[in-house]
Design a protein around this motif. Structure first.
Motif, short mmCIF file in Angstrom:
data_model
loop_
_atom_site.label_atom_id
_atom_site.label_comp_id
_atom_site.label_asym_id
_atom_site.label_seq_id
_atom_site.Cartn_x
_atom_site.Cartn_y
_atom_site.Cartn_z
N ALA A 84 70.93 122.96 35.28
CA ALA A 84 71.22 121.56 35.58
C ALA A 84 71.70 121.35 37.01
O ALA A 84 71.62 120.24 37.53
CB ALA A 84 72.25 121.01 34.60
N GLU A 85 72.22 122.40 37.65
CA GLU A 85 72.74 122.29 39.03
C GLU A 85 73.74 121.14 39.15
O GLU A 85 73.64 120.28 40.02
CB GLU A 85 71.59 122.12 40.03
CG GLU A 85 70.64 123.30 40.06
CD GLU A 85 69.55 123.20 41.13
OE1 GLU A 85 69.65 122.27 41.97
OE2 GLU A 85 68.63 124.02 41.13
N TRP A 86 74.72 121.13 38.28
CA TRP A 86 75.74 120.09 38.24
C TRP A 86 76.53 120.04 39.53
O TRP A 86 77.07 121.03 39.99
CB TRP A 86 76.66 120.35 37.05
CG TRP A 86 77.91 119.53 36.98
CD1 TRP A 86 79.18 119.96 37.25
CD2 TRP A 86 78.04 118.16 36.61
NE1 TRP A 86 80.09 118.94 37.04
CE2 TRP A 86 79.42 117.83 36.65
CE3 TRP A 86 77.12 117.18 36.22
CZ2 TRP A 86 79.89 116.56 36.32
CZ3 TRP A 86 77.59 115.92 35.90
CH2 TRP A 86 78.95 115.61 35.95
N GLN A 87 76.59 118.85 40.16
CA GLN A 87 77.35 118.65 41.39
C GLN A 87 78.21 117.39 41.27
O GLN A 87 77.71 116.28 41.49
CB GLN A 87 76.42 118.50 42.59
CG GLN A 87 75.57 119.71 42.91
CD GLN A 87 74.75 119.46 44.16
OE1 GLN A 87 75.26 119.48 45.29
NE2 GLN A 87 73.46 119.22 43.98
N PRO A 88 79.48 117.53 40.95
CA PRO A 88 80.37 116.35 40.89
C PRO A 88 80.89 115.99 42.28
O PRO A 88 82.10 115.95 42.52
CB PRO A 88 81.48 116.84 39.96
CG PRO A 88 81.56 118.30 40.22
CD PRO A 88 80.16 118.77 40.52
N LYS A 89 79.98 115.70 43.18
CA LYS A 89 80.33 115.58 44.60
C LYS A 89 80.80 114.20 45.02
O LYS A 89 81.31 114.02 46.13
CB LYS A 89 79.13 115.98 45.45
CG LYS A 89 77.88 115.15 45.21
CD LYS A 89 76.69 115.73 45.97
CE LYS A 89 75.41 114.98 45.71
NZ LYS A 89 74.27 115.57 46.41
N GLY A 90 80.63 113.21 44.15
CA GLY A 90 81.06 111.87 44.50
C GLY A 90 80.03 111.14 45.34
O GLY A 90 79.10 111.72 45.89
N GLY A 91 80.22 109.85 45.41
CA GLY A 91 79.32 109.01 46.20
C GLY A 91 80.08 108.15 47.19
O GLY A 91 81.28 107.92 47.03
N PRO A 233 64.63 122.18 54.17
CA PRO A 233 66.05 122.55 54.04
C PRO A 233 66.78 122.48 55.38
O PRO A 233 66.25 122.87 56.42
CB PRO A 233 65.97 123.98 53.51
CG PRO A 233 64.67 124.05 52.79
CD PRO A 233 63.73 123.20 53.61
N LEU A 234 68.01 121.98 55.33
CA LEU A 234 68.82 121.77 56.52
C LEU A 234 70.16 122.48 56.38
O LEU A 234 70.61 122.75 55.26
CB LEU A 234 69.08 120.27 56.72
CG LEU A 234 67.88 119.33 56.83
CD1 LEU A 234 68.37 117.88 56.90
CD2 LEU A 234 67.05 119.67 58.05
N LEU A 268 71.16 121.35 46.22
CA LEU A 268 71.77 122.67 46.41
C LEU A 268 70.89 123.57 47.27
O LEU A 268 71.39 124.48 47.92
CB LEU A 268 72.02 123.33 45.04
CG LEU A 268 73.20 122.78 44.24
CD1 LEU A 268 73.31 123.51 42.91
CD2 LEU A 268 74.50 122.91 45.02
N ALA A 269 69.59 123.31 47.28
CA ALA A 269 68.68 124.12 48.08
C ALA A 269 68.70 123.73 49.56
O ALA A 269 68.09 124.42 50.38
CB ALA A 269 67.26 124.00 47.55
N GLY A 270 69.38 122.65 49.91
CA GLY A 270 69.51 122.25 51.31
C GLY A 270 68.60 121.12 51.74
O GLY A 270 68.80 120.54 52.81
N SER A 271 67.59 120.79 50.94
CA SER A 271 66.74 119.64 51.27
C SER A 271 67.53 118.35 51.10
O SER A 271 68.48 118.29 50.31
CB SER A 271 65.51 119.60 50.36
OG SER A 271 64.66 120.70 50.61
N VAL A 272 67.13 117.34 51.83
CA VAL A 272 67.74 116.02 51.71
C VAL A 272 66.74 115.07 51.07
O VAL A 272 65.58 115.00 51.50
CB VAL A 272 68.20 115.49 53.08
CG1 VAL A 272 68.74 114.07 52.96
CG2 VAL A 272 69.27 116.40 53.68
N LEU A 273 67.19 114.38 50.03
CA LEU A 273 66.35 113.39 49.36
C LEU A 273 66.59 112.03 49.99
O LEU A 273 67.73 111.61 50.15
CB LEU A 273 66.68 113.34 47.86
CG LEU A 273 66.65 114.66 47.10
CD1 LEU A 273 67.01 114.42 45.62
CD2 LEU A 273 65.30 115.34 47.21
#
Length: 407
Positions: A84-91, A233-234, A268-273
């Motif tokens: 799932a690559e859970w990221q509770p990073k906030g917005g 990826p960045l 998580l892979a570094g790409s930006v959506l």
């Protein structure tokens, strides 16, 4: 023991979440999909789990419940949860105009009154949180509760949990129609034979309107298309889900023409959506260069430093749109045995686990975590005829119909 047989029609994230909840509750569950698991709308989203874009009301309550459930659900999936690559990073929501600020701040205040953490950021705090965001902004609000998952991975994890709890999966089976006996849906006809059950859950996503029509109980759920750009990826560049304040207006609008707003987040892979767009074009899956160009232009206004970054791909998908912007969850009063779990538009990933918990509660006769009444099937926006009159692509034009048989 003779267990209640449930067939879930659709193996996207909502169907997978429902399968897991119902299997854990002791139901005999079969998931059916015309394609592959998580292969359609679910795999063409961004994975947002948001409270920031919803004003006070039923959908926000469902979203807050879902946000509380996500960590609990993932904890119960064991090693599969890693997918799932859970990221509770906030917005962070950023206004780039005076008009945007004038709308954002009262909206955030109303959300705070409803229990959402919405924290205003001054220029220094915004720069500390997002060093590369535009300096040309008029207001910003942080939403620490926003999170993100990899949508196909999250759906696969939920489905794995369902299978581990005893559910079965059959793919490559399109539903052609229903079999009705004594006013009750008792079976569905598929391209691989007839499936009988006590309960059928329509989790067909954007195709739920078409599917419901084939079963003899149409609902006004239509496709609304969105596109996303993916950069190469960045190095760490975007640290939260960041979007322009006009995104909320695009989500809540019912306009059929193209609407775009800046939505920027890293994986998580570094790409930006880079998103997002919304337009009603039926099931026309063609990618429009002008849409991608509009998305890129707005994203660059929010993050000017992305100007020289290569875009390695673009993808689009259909979101299940309901005219009143509320999901459709619960039993269909017109046809016993038919239930619905859909109409989430772009919020299906985030709302999936609460939707599944609500379906479980209603089926099992338990007290739900939110009021189910606002999501009922027999409300005007769901049963209205506006779509069939005005939308040539409306799903009700589709193929087969239910067959009435004597009990």
């Amino acid at each position: 023991m003779d267990r209640t047989r449930v067939v879930i029609l659709g193996a996207g994230i909502v169907g997978s979440a429902c399968a897991r909840e119902l299997s854990l509750a002791g139901f005999d569950v079969l998931v059916v999909d015309r394609g592959g698991a998580a292969a359609a709308t679910t795999s063409h989203g961004e994975g947002n789990i948001l409270v920031s874009d919803k004003g006070p009301g039923p959908e926000l309550e469902l979203a807050r419940w879902s946000r509380r459930l996500w960590p609990e659900v993932l904890a119960g999936l064991g090693g599969a949860a890693e997918q799932a690559e859970w990221q509770p990073k906030g917005g962070i929501v950023v206004a780039t105009t005076e008009a945007g600020a004038a709308g954002l701040m009262p909206f955030a205040e109303a959300q705070r009154a409803a229990g959402v953490r919405a924290e205003p950021l001054d220029a220094d705090a915004l720069r500390a949180a997002e060093p590369y965001v535009t300096r040309d902004h008029t207001a910003a609000v942080s939403y620490p509760e926003d999170a993100q998952v990899q949508p196909a991975g999250a759906a696969t994890a939920l489905l794995s949990g369902a299978l581990a709890a005893g559910a079965a999966l059959r793919t490559g089976r399109e539903v052609l129609g229903g079999v009705v006996r004594g006013g009750r849906l008792t079976a569905v006809r598929t391209t691989h034979g007839t499936l009988e059950a006590d309960v059928f859950v329509n989790a067909g996503g954007p195709w739920a309107g078409e599917l419901a029509a084939r079963l003899g109980a149409p609902v006004d759920i239509r496709p609304r298309r969105g596109e996303v750009l993916v950069t190469t990826p960045l190095p760490p560049t975007v640290f939260h889900k960041v979007y322009d304040a006009d995104y909320v207006g695009a989500v809540g609008s019912g306009a059929g023409d193209l609407q775009t707003s800046a939505v920027v987040e890293a994986t998580l892979a570094g790409s930006v959506l880079l998103g997002s767009s919304r337009r009603r074009v039926g099931f026309d899956a063609r990618t429009r260069p002008e849409v991608l160009s509009a998305i890129a232009a707005k994203a660059l206004r929010l993050f000017p430093s992305l100007a020289g970054v290569p875009v390695m791909r673009a993808y689009g998908g259909f979101r299940p749109y309901v005219p009143d912007h509320l999901p459709v969850i619960g039993p269909d009063p017109r046809l016993a045995g038919l239930w619905h779990a859909g109409g989430h538009e772009g919020a299906g990933i985030g709302l999936s686990v609460a939707t599944a918990r609500l379906v479980r509660a209603l089926l099992a006769g338990e007290e739900p975590g939110v009021d189910a009444a606002p999501f009922r099937v027999d409300r005007p926006a769901v049963l209205g005829t506006e779509a069939s009159a005005n939308d040539p692509h409306h799903a009700a034009q589709a193929g087969g119909r239910a067959e009435e048989e004597e009990a």
